[in-house]
Structure formats: structure tokens, C-alpha cells
Enzyme design. Structure first.
Site, short mmCIF file in Angstrom:
data_model
loop_
_atom_site.label_atom_id
_atom_site.label_comp_id
_atom_site.label_asym_id
_atom_site.label_seq_id
_atom_site.Cartn_x
_atom_site.Cartn_y
_atom_site.Cartn_z
N GLY A 71 0.74 -1.91 0.21
CA GLY A 71 -0.06 -0.26 -0.11
C GLY A 71 1.01 1.25 0.07
O GLY A 71 0.40 2.24 0.08
N THR A 73 2.77 4.35 -1.58
CA THR A 73 2.78 4.95 -3.10
C THR A 73 4.73 5.36 -3.05
O THR A 73 5.10 5.53 -2.02
CB THR A 73 1.45 6.13 -3.01
N ALA A 96 -1.51 -0.80 -5.03
CA ALA A 96 -2.75 0.20 -5.32
C ALA A 96 -2.31 1.28 -4.65
O ALA A 96 -1.78 0.93 -3.64
CB ALA A 96 -3.83 -0.56 -4.84
N SER A 97 -2.93 2.68 -5.30
CA SER A 97 -2.61 3.42 -4.56
C SER A 97 -3.10 4.22 -3.51
O SER A 97 -2.80 4.57 -2.73
CB SER A 97 -2.62 4.98 -5.84
N ASN A 98 -4.87 3.41 -3.58
CA ASN A 98 -5.35 3.15 -2.64
C ASN A 98 -6.40 1.65 -2.50
O ASN A 98 -6.72 0.88 -3.31
CB ASN A 98 -6.35 4.42 -2.87
N PHE A 99 -6.41 1.37 -1.19
CA PHE A 99 -7.01 -0.05 -0.70
C PHE A 99 -8.53 -0.46 -0.67
O PHE A 99 -9.39 -0.61 -0.27
CB PHE A 99 -6.03 -1.10 0.29
N HIS A 131 -4.23 15.83 2.69
CA HIS A 131 -3.47 14.34 3.48
C HIS A 131 -3.36 15.36 4.99
O HIS A 131 -3.05 16.22 4.63
CB HIS A 131 -2.81 13.85 2.72
N HIS A 132 -2.86 14.13 5.41
CA HIS A 132 -2.21 14.62 6.98
C HIS A 132 -1.07 14.95 6.88
O HIS A 132 0.10 14.51 5.59
CB HIS A 132 -2.33 13.23 7.83
N LYS A 135 2.21 12.55 5.89
CA LYS A 135 2.21 12.11 4.78
C LYS A 135 3.44 12.20 3.66
O LYS A 135 4.16 13.71 3.57
CB LYS A 135 1.75 11.77 3.56
N GLY A 141 -0.44 9.03 -4.22
CA GLY A 141 -0.70 7.84 -4.95
C GLY A 141 -2.10 8.01 -5.33
O GLY A 141 -2.97 7.48 -6.83
#
Length: 233
Positions: A71, A73, A96-99, A131-132, A135, A141
Site C-alpha cells: 500500500g 506509494t 494499489a495507490s489506495n485499498f 492529507h495529513h 504523508k 498516489g
């Protein structure tokens, strides 16, 4: 199923909880400076670390033929190298860029909307992600995957980090704010109206659940896959 965790930060702990709720056992919890040897007890490894660690982690698991869910990126420039290694070693990978299930549905909606909007030149595209502050990579991603979905269905040929589009390149605005789990916005704007689609993550649970579901799905397979394969989209 015996799961090894590569990365035992906030995300790793959520994955642990959800995996255990689904009846799985966590047999290794590995952080940056820990030995990876315990991963060999695992039926599958779930990796959420940092871009600078991901390639080494992927190569370790692939060479050991331990199925891996990645997970992290920020390493996509090496994707072909990793795909080849998976093939050469007869290994198994889902990346994946996001699950999140919701985000993967959002990806498909984004592609459809882009195809619909392409003929209408009065509408200008805008892509934003928030995002936080912890990151590491920007843009996310997920935002890059959104841009790639738009590129598949429009005249755009690339993307860049920045608020404004540049000729055939999609501008991705990346903002960092305290304790934001992940927000992605795609909008099409004209002088008279605006069409937008947005995904907001309320917690890390959606990402963790998707990663565990991917691990369950991968267990008896060989090859390189994405969440599109896992979810049958």
C-alpha cells in the site's frame, strides 16, 4: 491465515485489529530497523511503510516468494522492474495507490465522468488532494491514479504538481493539513456551473479492510495484481 506486517505505525495497527477481527493471526510486526526474518512465518505480508523503504521490502518478499500486499506509494517509477521480478520468481503481489473500496469505485466514476466531459471545452478540470502532514509523498498516489484515469479518457497526456493545468498536463493541487485521513476532489468548472466528485476518508479502517481483503484474495494466486482485480471492477 498468518499475516506479517511490514510497517507497524498507525496504519499497521489498524490492519492488525481488522485482520484479527476477521480471524487471522499476526505473526510478524516489522519496523524500519527490524530484521525481516520473521516474515518467513507469514502466509502473506501487508506492507505500508515509506517510499524509500518500499522497493527493498518488495524485493525481499518477492525473492522469498512470500505473497505481498503493498500500500506504499511513491515508487511507481520502478513498477516494471517489480513486475518482472514477480514473474521471474513466480511470486504474488497486489499493489494499489489506495485499498479503500469506496476509492476504487471513485476511480471508475472518475473515468466515466472524464469521458463524458471531454467534448465540452467550456469546462476546466481541477484535481485536489488533502492529507495529513505526516504523508511523505505529494501528490498522493490516489491523486495520480485519478489523473491517469482522466488521461485515459481525455486529451491530457500527463500530470504535474501544481494547482493550474498546463496545456496537456493535469495540475494536481496537494495540501497538507493536521489529521486529514485523505480527501480527493475532481471538479469540472465552467462560467455557469460546476460538476464535482469527491471522496473523503473518515478513518483508516477502509484502507485497512481493503488490504486484508486483498491478502485473503491473493493467497492462492501468482502474478501482479491491483485492487481492480481483487474487486472485479
Amino acid at each position: 491465515m498468518k499475516i506479517g506486517l511490514l510497517g507497524y505505525g498507525k496504519m499497521g495497527k489498524v490492519i492488525e485489529r481488522i485482520a484479527q477481527e476477521r480471524g487471522h493471526e499476526i505473526v510478524a510486526r516489522i519496523n524500519k530497523d527490524d530484521s525481516k526474518n520473521d516474515l518467513e512465518k507469514s502466509d502473506v505480508v501487508i506492507e505500508f511503510t515509506a517510499p524509500e523503504s518500499a522497493l527493498e521490502n518488495l524485493k525481499y518478499c518477492i525473492n522469498k516468494q512470500i505473497p505481498i500486499i503493498c500500500g506504499t506509494t511513491g515508487w511507481n517509477s520502478s513498477i516494471e522492474e517489480i513486475y518482472k521480478l514477480v514473474s521471474d520468481q513466480n511470486a504474488a503481489l497486489v499493489h494499489a495507490s489506495n485499498f479503500s473500496l469506496g476509492v476504487n469505485l471513485f476511480f471508475e466514476l472518475n473515468k466515466r465522468l472524464a469521458a463524458l466531459m471531454e467534448p465540452f471545452e467550456d469546462y476546466q478540470l481541477a484535481v485536489q488532494e488533502i492529507h495529513h502532514t505526516e504523508k511523505a509523498d505529494a501528490p498522493s498516489g490516489t491523486a495520480i491514479t485519478l489523473a491517469e484515469g482522466i488521461m485515459e479518457n481525455t486529451h491530457f497526456k500527463g500530470w504535474h504538481l501544481g494547482k493550474e493545468n498546463e496545456k496537456d498536463s493535469i495540475g494536481i493541487e496537494a495540501l497538507r493539513e493536521h489529521d486529514v485521513k485523505g480527501t480527493h476532489l475532481v471538479s469540472w468548472n465552467s462560467d455557469v456551473d460546476q460538476i464535482e466528485i469527491k471522496h473523503t476518508a473518515h478513518s483508516r479502517d477502509g484502507f485497512a479492510l481493503g488490504a486484508v481483503i486483498a491478502a485473503e484474495w491473493l493467497l492462492d494466486k501468482k502474478g501482479s495484481f491491483t485492487m481492480k482485480d481483487v474487486l472485479g471492477l
